[in-house]
Motif scaffolding. Sequence first.
Motif, PDB file in Angstrom:
ATOM      1  N   UNK B 287     -17.688 -40.691  77.320  1.00  0.00           N
ATOM      2  CA  UNK B 287     -18.779 -40.628  76.514  1.00  0.00           C
ATOM      3  C   UNK B 287     -18.762 -39.182  75.743  1.00  0.00           C
ATOM      4  N   UNK B 288     -19.213 -39.497  74.347  1.00  0.00           N
ATOM      5  CA  UNK B 288     -19.458 -38.148  73.504  1.00  0.00           C
ATOM      6  C   UNK B 288     -18.402 -37.426  73.609  1.00  0.00           C
ATOM      7  N   UNK B 289     -16.967 -37.983  73.316  1.00  0.00           N
ATOM      8  CA  UNK B 289     -15.794 -37.170  73.139  1.00  0.00           C
ATOM      9  C   UNK B 289     -15.440 -37.244  71.529  1.00  0.00           C
ATOM     10  N   UNK B 290     -14.526 -36.289  71.381  1.00  0.00           N
ATOM     11  CA  UNK B 290     -13.809 -36.036  70.010  1.00  0.00           C
ATOM     12  C   UNK B 290     -12.470 -36.334  70.016  1.00  0.00           C
ATOM     13  N   UNK B 291     -12.099 -37.617  69.540  1.00  0.00           N
ATOM     14  CA  UNK B 291     -10.541 -37.614  69.418  1.00  0.00           C
ATOM     15  C   UNK B 291     -10.009 -37.522  67.939  1.00  0.00           C
ATOM     16  N   UNK B 292      -9.273 -36.444  67.574  1.00  0.00           N
ATOM     17  CA  UNK B 292      -8.872 -36.367  66.268  1.00  0.00           C
ATOM     18  C   UNK B 292      -7.530 -35.629  66.089  1.00  0.00           C
ATOM     19  N   UNK B 293      -6.788 -36.265  65.199  1.00  0.00           N
ATOM     20  CA  UNK B 293      -5.171 -35.679  65.100  1.00  0.00           C
ATOM     21  C   UNK B 293      -4.466 -36.027  66.065  1.00  0.00           C
ATOM     22  N   UNK B 294      -4.792 -36.855  66.885  1.00  0.00           N
ATOM     23  CA  UNK B 294      -3.685 -37.451  68.165  1.00  0.00           C
ATOM     24  C   UNK B 294      -2.695 -38.598  67.419  1.00  0.00           C
ATOM     25  N   UNK B 295      -1.469 -38.750  67.956  1.00  0.00           N
ATOM     26  CA  UNK B 295      -0.677 -39.932  67.653  1.00  0.00           C
ATOM     27  C   UNK B 295      -1.714 -41.167  68.231  1.00  0.00           C
ATOM     28  N   UNK B 296      -1.819 -41.186  69.498  1.00  0.00           N
ATOM     29  CA  UNK B 296      -2.777 -41.942  69.839  1.00  0.00           C
ATOM     30  C   UNK B 296      -4.072 -41.423  70.515  1.00  0.00           C
ATOM     31  N   UNK B 297      -5.311 -41.759  70.167  1.00  0.00           N
ATOM     32  CA  UNK B 297      -6.478 -41.205  70.845  1.00  0.00           C
ATOM     33  C   UNK B 297      -6.458 -41.613  72.402  1.00  0.00           C
ATOM     34  N   UNK B 298      -6.854 -42.811  72.386  1.00  0.00           N
ATOM     35  CA  UNK B 298      -6.812 -43.279  74.156  1.00  0.00           C
ATOM     36  C   UNK B 298      -5.613 -44.349  74.426  1.00  0.00           C
TER      37      UNK B 298
END
Lengths: 162, 432
Positions: B287-298
Amino acid sequence: MKNIREMEKYGRYIWTIGIVMVLAACDPGPQDIRIGEQECDHCRMMISDERFASQLVTEQGRQYAFDAIECMVAFVDGGEGQSLDIHSLWVPDFERPGEWLAAEEAYYLQSDELRSPMALNFSAYGTRDEAEQQKNRFSGSVMEWHELGGKVREAWSNGHQH
Amino acid sequence: MMKLRAINGWIVILLVVVGTMTAAVRYPVTASVPTPGHTNRVFDVGEGEEYSRISDALEQVSDHDTIRIHPGVYTEHQLIVEQTVVIVGIDRPVIDAGHQGEGFRIVADSVHIEGLEIRNVPTSHSRDHAAIRFDRVSGGKIIDNRFDDTFFGIYLARSHGVEIRDNQLRAYQTREAVSANGIHLWNSNHAVIADNIINGHRDGIYLEYVENSEIYDNHAVNNIRYGLHFMFSDDCIYHRNRFEDNGAGVAVMYSKRVMMEENEFVQNWGASSYGLLLKEITDSEIKHNNFSGNTTGIRAEGSDRVKIHYNRFQQNGWAIRITASSMDNMITHNNFIDNAFDVSTNSRQNNSTFEANYWDKYSGYDLKGDGYGDVPYRPVRLFSLIVERNPMALMLLRSMFVQILDLTERIMPTITPETLVDEKPLMSEVSL
């Protein structure tokens, strides 16, 4: 005359090279594992410890890599590995980093003092003597390849995996 | 009037008496009775002080004493702490283990270590050397220390209720050599790990068989494998951490009821890298996380009943890759912005729910004016399935052919998972 002799000479070379290539193709051995880059084909964890990194090679020469011996056991024993043409299984020699042992012929120590990435703590040795010596240093129990399947099933069937 | 004031006075006195009595009852430990001859003494260690070596002072202390280490460099290792003491550094003295062995080994309850720098703990093929190890104890604090070139930094083994706060750990480990974790917990519950900076280890923070612990405000950067790594660790919470430039951000594996909130997963690039790996995880919340600039987020495999909501996925190669072996996950109220692929999966089966997310690629309209698009959105592109089977196809990403392919599939889905549909795509971003 000279040409023919040369031809024969080259011919011999070509034959030798050819035979070597065929043999190499027939006998896929262990391949390098890129530590810190490759991921485990069973648990998906990044492989980061060469003391435990293991591999399966198929008849076609494809490598399946594992971060721990227990992951390879689970993969072969009831996992995805059952549908593969397995050529050979390799485990890392704990005493000689970078060298491979045929999994079926190696001896194993399971010791809480030598902690492996997937927590079943198997390490591999070339001889029973080496495994016993290591056991005297770190405690634990020495076993052979065919005993590992049962250990993995026992540990991972109740609860955490599968 | 006078009488009333007198009564007031009596009440005040009564309150004070009762107050001190309850205080005495509540805090029996701080008011401990020292053993005869050992009245909470202070041992000074340093040049020109009572003791010149820390190990000499450690031999003399009893419970509730304090060791005060004055500035300087102490070439010492394998310091065994067998009493409940406070060890505190003045102006950050340096303990240099000289690549000889472990630093401190704590075998007493409630030991407090503060203000030190520990250096040069050797790597080992067969020994888990740590700068500070807590071994089978209960309670204790490791506060505001620096660790430089240590193999394991902090290691808790069968130790419960330990607090690890405000430390900085720096190692220089490489992929090729044997490497170890910054903060390593094994079989240890009720830990608090907060405000630490961990750089250059194998995993920044590693938890194996750990329960009921809280990990927050840490910064894990540049570690070889993961910023944070859970193995068989249930009922933990991690929040407000930043995971940057690690081999991969966080791996949560074989664990239950893990709460993941307000973390930053950024710049985890690499062929098999990701912000967050979920492997066999159940009943957890993201919850409320930031995923940015990753090959894969989750990346989720075999994970069930996980709630993924109110997160931001921006500029990732894949925002979410979820295998069909994952069941009953709820993916709602997330923002998907500028990702090459929003969702990808490995089969036509889908057993999770995607609803009320904002997708920047959604081109529908909202004539009803209820805030939701009138036609459903299919986040899985046909092309992503092709890439899943044959990664080399990725080089066609921007080609005209692929765009036509995707468009056709969107109109008439034949290969993409039929049920992986957001029936109520949001028309505007979720405010987070």
